[in-house]
Design a protein around this motif. Structure first.
Motif, PDB file in Angstrom:
ATOM      1  N   MET A 149     -11.752  87.057  45.369  1.00 33.05           N
ATOM      2  CA  MET A 149     -12.519  87.000  44.126  1.00 33.05           C
ATOM      3  C   MET A 149     -13.919  86.435  44.377  1.00 33.05           C
ATOM      4  O   MET A 149     -14.912  86.974  43.877  1.00 33.05           O
ATOM      5  CB  MET A 149     -11.760  86.135  43.113  1.00 33.05           C
ATOM      6  N   LEU A 150     -14.017  85.361  45.163  1.00 34.22           N
ATOM      7  CA  LEU A 150     -15.322  84.755  45.451  1.00 34.22           C
ATOM      8  C   LEU A 150     -16.197  85.683  46.291  1.00 34.22           C
ATOM      9  O   LEU A 150     -17.426  85.707  46.127  1.00 34.22           O
ATOM     10  CB  LEU A 150     -15.127  83.422  46.166  1.00 34.22           C
ATOM     11  N   THR A 151     -15.575  86.457  47.179  1.00 32.60           N
ATOM     12  CA  THR A 151     -16.327  87.410  47.996  1.00 32.60           C
ATOM     13  C   THR A 151     -16.987  88.471  47.112  1.00 32.60           C
ATOM     14  O   THR A 151     -18.176  88.790  47.269  1.00 32.60           O
ATOM     15  CB  THR A 151     -15.412  88.082  49.023  1.00 32.60           C
ATOM     16  N   HIS A 152     -16.232  89.024  46.178  1.00 27.79           N
ATOM     17  CA  HIS A 152     -16.799  90.010  45.255  1.00 27.79           C
ATOM     18  C   HIS A 152     -17.843  89.378  44.341  1.00 27.79           C
ATOM     19  O   HIS A 152     -18.828  90.025  43.962  1.00 27.79           O
ATOM     20  CB  HIS A 152     -15.680  90.646  44.420  1.00 27.79           C
ATOM     21  N   LEU A 153     -17.623  88.094  43.995  1.00 25.01           N
ATOM     22  CA  LEU A 153     -18.564  87.403  43.123  1.00 25.01           C
ATOM     23  C   LEU A 153     -19.923  87.237  43.792  1.00 25.01           C
ATOM     24  O   LEU A 153     -20.969  87.351  43.140  1.00 25.01           O
ATOM     25  CB  LEU A 153     -17.993  86.029  42.722  1.00 25.01           C
ATOM     26  N   ARG A 154     -19.931  86.984  45.083  1.00 21.35           N
ATOM     27  CA  ARG A 154     -21.194  86.808  45.810  1.00 21.35           C
ATOM     28  C   ARG A 154     -22.021  88.093  45.851  1.00 21.35           C
ATOM     29  O   ARG A 154     -23.231  88.041  46.032  1.00 21.35           O
ATOM     30  CB  ARG A 154     -20.916  86.330  47.242  1.00 21.35           C
ATOM     31  N   HIS A 155     -21.367  89.233  45.668  1.00 21.08           N
ATOM     32  CA  HIS A 155     -22.107  90.503  45.685  1.00 21.08           C
ATOM     33  C   HIS A 155     -22.866  90.734  44.370  1.00 21.08           C
ATOM     34  O   HIS A 155     -23.811  91.524  44.342  1.00 21.08           O
ATOM     35  CB  HIS A 155     -21.148  91.676  45.930  1.00 21.08           C
ATOM     36  N   ALA A 156     -22.437  90.087  43.280  1.00 23.05           N
ATOM     37  CA  ALA A 156     -23.114  90.284  41.987  1.00 23.05           C
ATOM     38  C   ALA A 156     -23.170  88.965  41.216  1.00 23.05           C
ATOM     39  O   ALA A 156     -22.563  88.835  40.144  1.00 23.05           O
ATOM     40  CB  ALA A 156     -22.378  91.351  41.183  1.00 23.05           C
ATOM     41  N   PRO A 157     -23.902  87.966  41.746  1.00 19.31           N
ATOM     42  CA  PRO A 157     -23.952  86.656  41.057  1.00 19.31           C
ATOM     43  C   PRO A 157     -24.692  86.723  39.722  1.00 19.31           C
ATOM     44  O   PRO A 157     -24.364  85.999  38.790  1.00 19.31           O
ATOM     45  CB  PRO A 157     -24.696  85.769  42.059  1.00 19.31           C
ATOM     46  N   GLY A 158     -25.721  87.581  39.640  1.00 22.51           N
ATOM     47  CA  GLY A 158     -26.483  87.674  38.399  1.00 22.51           C
ATOM     48  C   GLY A 158     -25.629  88.145  37.237  1.00 22.51           C
ATOM     49  O   GLY A 158     -25.736  87.613  36.122  1.00 22.51           O
ATOM     50  N   SER A 159     -24.779  89.137  37.485  1.00 23.05           N
ATOM     51  CA  SER A 159     -23.903  89.634  36.432  1.00 23.05           C
ATOM     52  C   SER A 159     -22.938  88.547  35.972  1.00 23.05           C
ATOM     53  O   SER A 159     -22.682  88.396  34.770  1.00 23.05           O
ATOM     54  CB  SER A 159     -23.120  90.848  36.946  1.00 23.05           C
ATOM     55  N   PHE A 160     -22.426  87.761  36.911  1.00 24.90           N
ATOM     56  CA  PHE A 160     -21.497  86.671  36.561  1.00 24.90           C
ATOM     57  C   PHE A 160     -22.192  85.628  35.692  1.00 24.90           C
ATOM     58  O   PHE A 160     -21.639  85.177  34.689  1.00 24.90           O
ATOM     59  CB  PHE A 160     -20.954  86.039  37.843  1.00 24.90           C
ATOM     60  N   VAL A 161     -23.425  85.249  36.083  1.00 25.20           N
ATOM     61  CA  VAL A 161     -24.160  84.224  35.326  1.00 25.20           C
ATOM     62  C   VAL A 161     -24.449  84.705  33.911  1.00 25.20           C
ATOM     63  O   VAL A 161     -24.304  83.945  32.931  1.00 25.20           O
ATOM     64  CB  VAL A 161     -25.464  83.848  36.058  1.00 25.20           C
ATOM     65  N   LEU A 162     -24.840  85.961  33.759  1.00 22.38           N
ATOM     66  CA  LEU A 162     -25.126  86.495  32.422  1.00 22.38           C
ATOM     67  C   LEU A 162     -23.876  86.513  31.554  1.00 22.38           C
ATOM     68  O   LEU A 162     -23.922  86.185  30.369  1.00 22.38           O
ATOM     69  CB  LEU A 162     -25.711  87.902  32.537  1.00 22.38           C
ATOM     70  N   ASN A 163     -22.751  86.912  32.166  1.00 18.61           N
ATOM     71  CA  ASN A 163     -21.495  86.908  31.410  1.00 18.61           C
ATOM     72  C   ASN A 163     -21.105  85.503  30.992  1.00 18.61           C
ATOM     73  O   ASN A 163     -20.596  85.277  29.891  1.00 18.61           O
ATOM     74  CB  ASN A 163     -20.379  87.539  32.244  1.00 18.61           C
ATOM     75  N   VAL A 164     -21.336  84.526  31.869  1.00 19.87           N
ATOM     76  CA  VAL A 164     -21.038  83.121  31.543  1.00 19.87           C
ATOM     77  C   VAL A 164     -21.886  82.675  30.355  1.00 19.87           C
ATOM     78  O   VAL A 164     -21.391  82.013  29.433  1.00 19.87           O
ATOM     79  CB  VAL A 164     -21.282  82.215  32.765  1.00 19.87           C
ATOM     80  N   LEU A 165     -23.167  83.025  30.356  1.00 25.14           N
ATOM     81  CA  LEU A 165     -24.055  82.627  29.266  1.00 25.14           C
ATOM     82  C   LEU A 165     -23.618  83.257  27.938  1.00 25.14           C
ATOM     83  O   LEU A 165     -23.627  82.594  26.892  1.00 25.14           O
ATOM     84  CB  LEU A 165     -25.497  83.020  29.591  1.00 25.14           C
ATOM     85  N   VAL A 166     -23.232  84.536  27.980  1.00 29.32           N
ATOM     86  CA  VAL A 166     -22.817  85.215  26.754  1.00 29.32           C
ATOM     87  C   VAL A 166     -21.563  84.559  26.180  1.00 29.32           C
ATOM     88  O   VAL A 166     -21.481  84.246  24.980  1.00 29.32           O
ATOM     89  CB  VAL A 166     -22.566  86.709  27.030  1.00 29.32           C
ATOM     90  N   ILE A 167     -20.560  84.332  27.030  1.00 32.23           N
ATOM     91  CA  ILE A 167     -19.313  83.732  26.542  1.00 32.23           C
ATOM     92  C   ILE A 167     -19.537  82.277  26.148  1.00 32.23           C
ATOM     93  O   ILE A 167     -18.919  81.776  25.199  1.00 32.23           O
ATOM     94  CB  ILE A 167     -18.213  83.864  27.618  1.00 32.23           C
ATOM     95  N   ALA A 168     -20.437  81.583  26.847  1.00 32.63           N
ATOM     96  CA  ALA A 168     -20.730  80.186  26.492  1.00 32.63           C
ATOM     97  C   ALA A 168     -21.308  80.092  25.080  1.00 32.63           C
ATOM     98  O   ALA A 168     -20.982  79.173  24.324  1.00 32.63           O
ATOM     99  CB  ALA A 168     -21.699  79.584  27.504  1.00 32.63           C
ATOM    100  N   LEU A 169     -22.166  81.043  24.725  1.00 28.76           N
ATOM    101  CA  LEU A 169     -22.720  81.053  23.368  1.00 28.76           C
ATOM    102  C   LEU A 169     -21.623  81.280  22.330  1.00 28.76           C
ATOM    103  O   LEU A 169     -21.671  80.723  21.229  1.00 28.76           O
ATOM    104  CB  LEU A 169     -23.792  82.141  23.250  1.00 28.76           C
ATOM    105  N   VAL A 170     -20.630  82.096  22.687  1.00 27.68           N
ATOM    106  CA  VAL A 170     -19.500  82.314  21.771  1.00 27.68           C
ATOM    107  C   VAL A 170     -18.681  81.033  21.635  1.00 27.68           C
ATOM    108  O   VAL A 170     -18.237  80.675  20.542  1.00 27.68           O
ATOM    109  CB  VAL A 170     -18.622  83.470  22.285  1.00 27.68           C
ATOM    110  N   PHE A 171     -18.474  80.317  22.740  1.00 29.74           N
ATOM    111  CA  PHE A 171     -17.688  79.082  22.723  1.00 29.74           C
ATOM    112  C   PHE A 171     -18.417  77.937  22.009  1.00 29.74           C
ATOM    113  O   PHE A 171     -17.780  77.025  21.491  1.00 29.74           O
ATOM    114  CB  PHE A 171     -17.363  78.642  24.151  1.00 29.74           C
ATOM    115  N   THR A 172     -19.745  77.963  22.027  1.00 30.55           N
ATOM    116  CA  THR A 172     -20.505  76.810  21.537  1.00 30.55           C
ATOM    117  C   THR A 172     -20.212  76.498  20.076  1.00 30.55           C
ATOM    118  O   THR A 172     -20.062  75.327  19.692  1.00 30.55           O
ATOM    119  CB  THR A 172     -22.018  77.064  21.718  1.00 30.55           C
ATOM    120  N   LEU A 173     -20.123  77.523  19.238  1.00 31.84           N
ATOM    121  CA  LEU A 173     -19.922  77.297  17.804  1.00 31.84           C
ATOM    122  C   LEU A 173     -18.589  76.605  17.503  1.00 31.84           C
ATOM    123  O   LEU A 173     -18.575  75.580  16.806  1.00 31.84           O
ATOM    124  CB  LEU A 173     -20.041  78.628  17.057  1.00 31.84           C
ATOM    125  N   PRO A 174     -17.444  77.106  18.006  1.00 34.05           N
ATOM    126  CA  PRO A 174     -16.198  76.377  17.716  1.00 34.05           C
ATOM    127  C   PRO A 174     -16.141  75.002  18.375  1.00 34.05           C
ATOM    128  O   PRO A 174     -15.576  74.067  17.800  1.00 34.05           O
ATOM    129  CB  PRO A 174     -15.104  77.305  18.270  1.00 34.05           C
TER     130      PRO A 174
END
Length: 308
Positions: free
Chosen positions: A18-43
């Protein structure tokens, strides 16, 4: 022992993949984290607010007062005779009888309506009783006791109206209950949104690794072996987003508490919104991990079901 070591090696390899595949597309992972973090922030922010407000509402010290207004045609003897009956209903209360004339004098002294009251001629105020009950330290205890007392007092002869000055406590409790229901409905809705986002993210990962998955199948890889990296990817994505959301909420508390401190000083209070305790944070992270696992599992089961 061998089975445990084998299990640990399998999951360690899945994490490494999983970490090997993650290193190939770190930008996509960071953007997804930011999107879901915004969803989590309200509750998370709503839970922090409720966690701070509910104890304050429960610790309010209240001295409930009940006012009994008698009918205008009640004689002085009948009015004073009610005192023993009231004492039976509320034996520990402080009872004060206020005759009509005394009530009128108090009203004239406390207001600028003396001229208006003089023009009325007859005294418009009835005889009344003021009952001061025992001090309560928990707003929740008022509900049943006060309502029962009100019913019994209303049934007494010559009592025309019973007024309770602690009704605002019941309104506050009802309002908090509404906020709690709204919070859980919002949290449930946003949980579905998080599962949908992770479902789609894992779908994209599966599509990019489809050739690799097919080759793994040809050389004898089991479904569990293929699925595990995606499960860990969903869990890592969800937990990272929850951690980012908690960080956002904690950072927002500082300017918010500065504004609250200025407002609270006007009422002689030092109320501040405190961060969630470690146990609550742990529960949120575990719940987030479960949502990530569920979204990844649904995506994997759906998109890999037709691969022979």
């Amino acid at each position: 022992m061998k089975q445990l070591l084998k299990w640990l090696r399998q999951h360690a390899f899945a994490c490494s993949t999983m970490l090997t595949h993650l290193r190939h597309a770190p930008g996509s992972f960071v953007l997804n984290v930011l999107v879901i973090a915004l969803v989590f922030t309200l509750p998370f922010a709503g839970l922090t607010l409720l966690d701070n407000i509910k104890p304050v509402s429960q610790q309010i010290t209240i001295t409930p007062e009940i006012s009994l207004f008698l009918a205008m045609d009640t004689s002085q003897e009948d009015a004073t005779a009610l005192a023993p009956e009231i004492r039976k209903i509320v034996p520990n209360a402080k009872i004060a009888f206020i005759p009509r004339k005394k009530a009128l004098d108090m009203l004239q002294k406390k207001s600028d309506l003396s001229d208006v009251l003089t023009t009325l001629g007859d005294n418009p105020l009835p005889d009344s009783y003021v009952l001061q009950l025992e001090t309560l330290d928990n707003a929740d205890h008022i509900q049943i006791d006060i309502e029962n007392i009100e019913k019994q007092l209303s049934a007494l002869p010559h009592v025309e109206n019973v007024q309770i000055d602690s009704n605002w406590i019941k309104r506050l409790a009802a309002l908090l209950h509404i906020f709690q229901i709204a919070f859980f409905m919002l949290a449930g809705t946003l949980a579905i949104v998080v599962i949908a986002i992770i479902f789609n993210t894992i779908r994209l990962q599966i599509l990019t690794q489809l050739s690799e998955i097919e080759v793994s199948k040809l050389v004898g890889a089991t479904d569990a072996f293929i699925h595990r990296p995606f499960y860990y990817s969903g869990i890592l994505l969800s937990v990272s987003s929850a951690g980012a959301a908690l960080t956002i909420v904690m950072l927002a508390l500082r300017p918010l508490n500065q504004a609250i401190a200025t407002f609270a000083q006007l009422y002689g209070s030092s109320f501040q919104i405190m961060p969630l305790d470690p146990l609550a944070i742990s529960v949120l992270l575990v719940t987030s991990a479960a949502l990530g696992f569920l979204g990844a599992m649904l995506s994997v089961k759906y998109h890999l079901r037709n691969i022979p």
